[in-house]
Design an enzyme around this catalytic site. Structure first.
Site, PDB file in Angstrom:
ATOM      1  N   LYS A  38      53.215  36.002  29.167  1.00 17.40           N
ATOM      2  CA  LYS A  38      52.065  35.158  29.508  1.00 17.40           C
ATOM      3  C   LYS A  38      50.942  36.036  30.070  1.00 17.40           C
ATOM      4  O   LYS A  38      51.139  37.206  30.377  1.00 17.40           O
ATOM      5  CB  LYS A  38      52.474  34.104  30.536  1.00 17.40           C
ATOM      6  CG  LYS A  38      52.968  34.669  31.857  1.00 17.40           C
ATOM      7  CD  LYS A  38      53.445  33.583  32.798  1.00 17.40           C
ATOM      8  CE  LYS A  38      53.938  34.202  34.119  1.00 17.40           C
ATOM      9  NZ  LYS A  38      54.391  33.162  35.075  1.00 17.40           N
ATOM     10  N   TYR A 264      24.679  46.946  46.624  1.00 19.43           N
ATOM     11  CA  TYR A 264      24.115  45.670  47.029  1.00 19.43           C
ATOM     12  C   TYR A 264      24.332  45.396  48.511  1.00 19.43           C
ATOM     13  O   TYR A 264      25.391  45.701  49.069  1.00 19.43           O
ATOM     14  CB  TYR A 264      24.751  44.523  46.231  1.00 19.43           C
ATOM     15  CG  TYR A 264      24.282  44.432  44.796  1.00 19.43           C
ATOM     16  CD1 TYR A 264      22.941  44.244  44.485  1.00 19.43           C
ATOM     17  CD2 TYR A 264      25.192  44.516  43.755  1.00 19.43           C
ATOM     18  CE1 TYR A 264      22.520  44.149  43.176  1.00 19.43           C
ATOM     19  CE2 TYR A 264      24.790  44.408  42.433  1.00 19.43           C
ATOM     20  CZ  TYR A 264      23.445  44.228  42.146  1.00 19.43           C
ATOM     21  OH  TYR A 264      23.037  44.131  40.845  1.00 19.43           O
TER      22      TYR A 264
END
Length: 368
Positions: A38, A264
């Site tokens: 998965k 940032y």
């Protein structure tokens, strides 16, 4: 291994085979092996991983959702595929692609029987999950009669397996809880078989269950994280090899003076003279903001380079003040030496989250 020229997740299929072989040595010869693929095979490319495992003997595959199973069928997987969390809206696709659903409550049981009947199915293989303590999905031990009554009313489905999920098989401090789960599951299975008149396959062990509870291997085991190189303990990790190396290159080097900031929101403000390297990988690639501000690190020329400032969407900046390196040099995010588990721990998370989060825009290459 080839040097990186861009951000790449390099996957070693020989390591995958080694891990599979090691886990198989823990099993009896008649115990089946279900490979859990998965989440894009835990971030590694489900089609390639499953096809390789199919060629070396995996008996079953497990995915979370029907769409993952459909993709495997289209990629050439012919072995049985268990869908662990099917939804009624996907039942048509499940039957169309010969996938095998986990039926975990009365609603999905009834609706799958209804869908199977409209498609004239007979003895369609399904799996019944029982909740023995995880409290996530599954019937309770008191539902055996309800299930058997429903099965007696129809020939559209037949139970291929009963299974459950261990809560803390990697934590030996919770051994009593795990043993209680195993005991509960055995009792449910005995009751079920006596009631319906046949014995489906039984499976409850995940990777840590395989390693720590051989008495509970039953007819089949399920392994996900172990295949990809992690045994959930220092002892077992010595016998497994992480199959993936995430690496990139240095795009640019900067000299940062005292008082200047990096990234940032001025996430790093220099208290002296530093050198930084900018790398083309960021939170859109799976390196989350939690690794910023000197918590996480990369490895350049064998030395740790802390991630400074805030992680950007497509880039991170690292401190290379004490590392002799150049633009274009290779950088290791994680590999078999500095593992995904090591990096994940710096952000108080687990290897599963890190490796499954590597974006599919990151190029995958395979070593055979």
């Amino acid at each position: 291994m080839p040097k990186a020229e861009e951000t790449v997740l390099e996957i070693d299929l020989n390591a995958l085979k080694k891990n599979y072989t090691h886990l198989k040595t823990k099993l009896n010869s008649n115990t089946k092996f279900m490979a859990v693929v998965k989440a894009f095979a835990y971030g590694n490319d489900a089609a390639v991983i499953a096809n390789f495992l199919q060629t070396i003997g995996a008996n079953y595959f497990a995915v979370a959702y029907a769409s993952e199973g459909v993709q495997l069928r289209k990629a050439g997987i012919t072995a049985p595929i268990l869908v662990l969390h099917p939804l009624p809206s996907n039942f048509d696709a499940i039957i169309e692609h010969c996938l095998e659903p986990n039926l975990y409550n009365s609603k999905v049981l009834n609706e799958f029987i209804k869908t199977a009947a409209t498609k004239n199915q007979n003895n369609y293989p399904v799996h019944i999950k029982f909740n023995t303590g995880l409290n996530r999905l599954g019937f309770t031990k008191n539902d055996v009669k309800l299930i058997s009554n429903k099965l007696a009313e129809t020939s559209t489905i037949k139970v291929a397996s009963l299974f459950s999920h261990l809560v803390a098989s990697e934590d030996l401090n919770e051994k009593a809880f795990t043993l209680h789960q195993i005991h509960t599951f055995k009792n449910i299975a005995d009751n079920f078989s006596n009631t319906v008149g046949y014995k489906p396959m039984l499976h409850i062990c995940n990777t840590s269950g395989i390693l720590n509870y051989p008495e509970a291997h039953f007819d089949m085991v399920r392994s996900g994280i172990g295949l990809y190189g992690f045994g959930n303990s220092e002892t077992e990790n010595k016998h497994l090899t992480p199959i993936a190396t995430l690496k990139t290159i240095i795009s640019q080097i900067h000299t940062i003076k005292k008082g200047e900031s990096v990234g940032y929101n001025r996430g790093f403000i220099s208290d002296g003279n530093y050198k930084t390297a900018t790398l083309p990988i960021g939170h859109a690639d799976g390196i989350g903001r939690q690794y910023g501000k000197q918590k996480g690190y990369v490895v350049i020329k064998g030395k740790k380079a802390p991630i400074i400032g805030n992680v950007c969407m497509d880039m991170i900046m690292v401190n290379i003040t004490n590392i002799d390196c150049n633009e274009g040099d290779e950088t290791i995010i994680f590999d078999k030496n500095t593992t995904a588990e090591d990096l994940a721990q710096t952000a108080n998370t687990i290897s599963y989250e890190l490796i499954t989060g590597i974006s599919q825009r990151v190029k995958r290459t395979f070593l055979k």
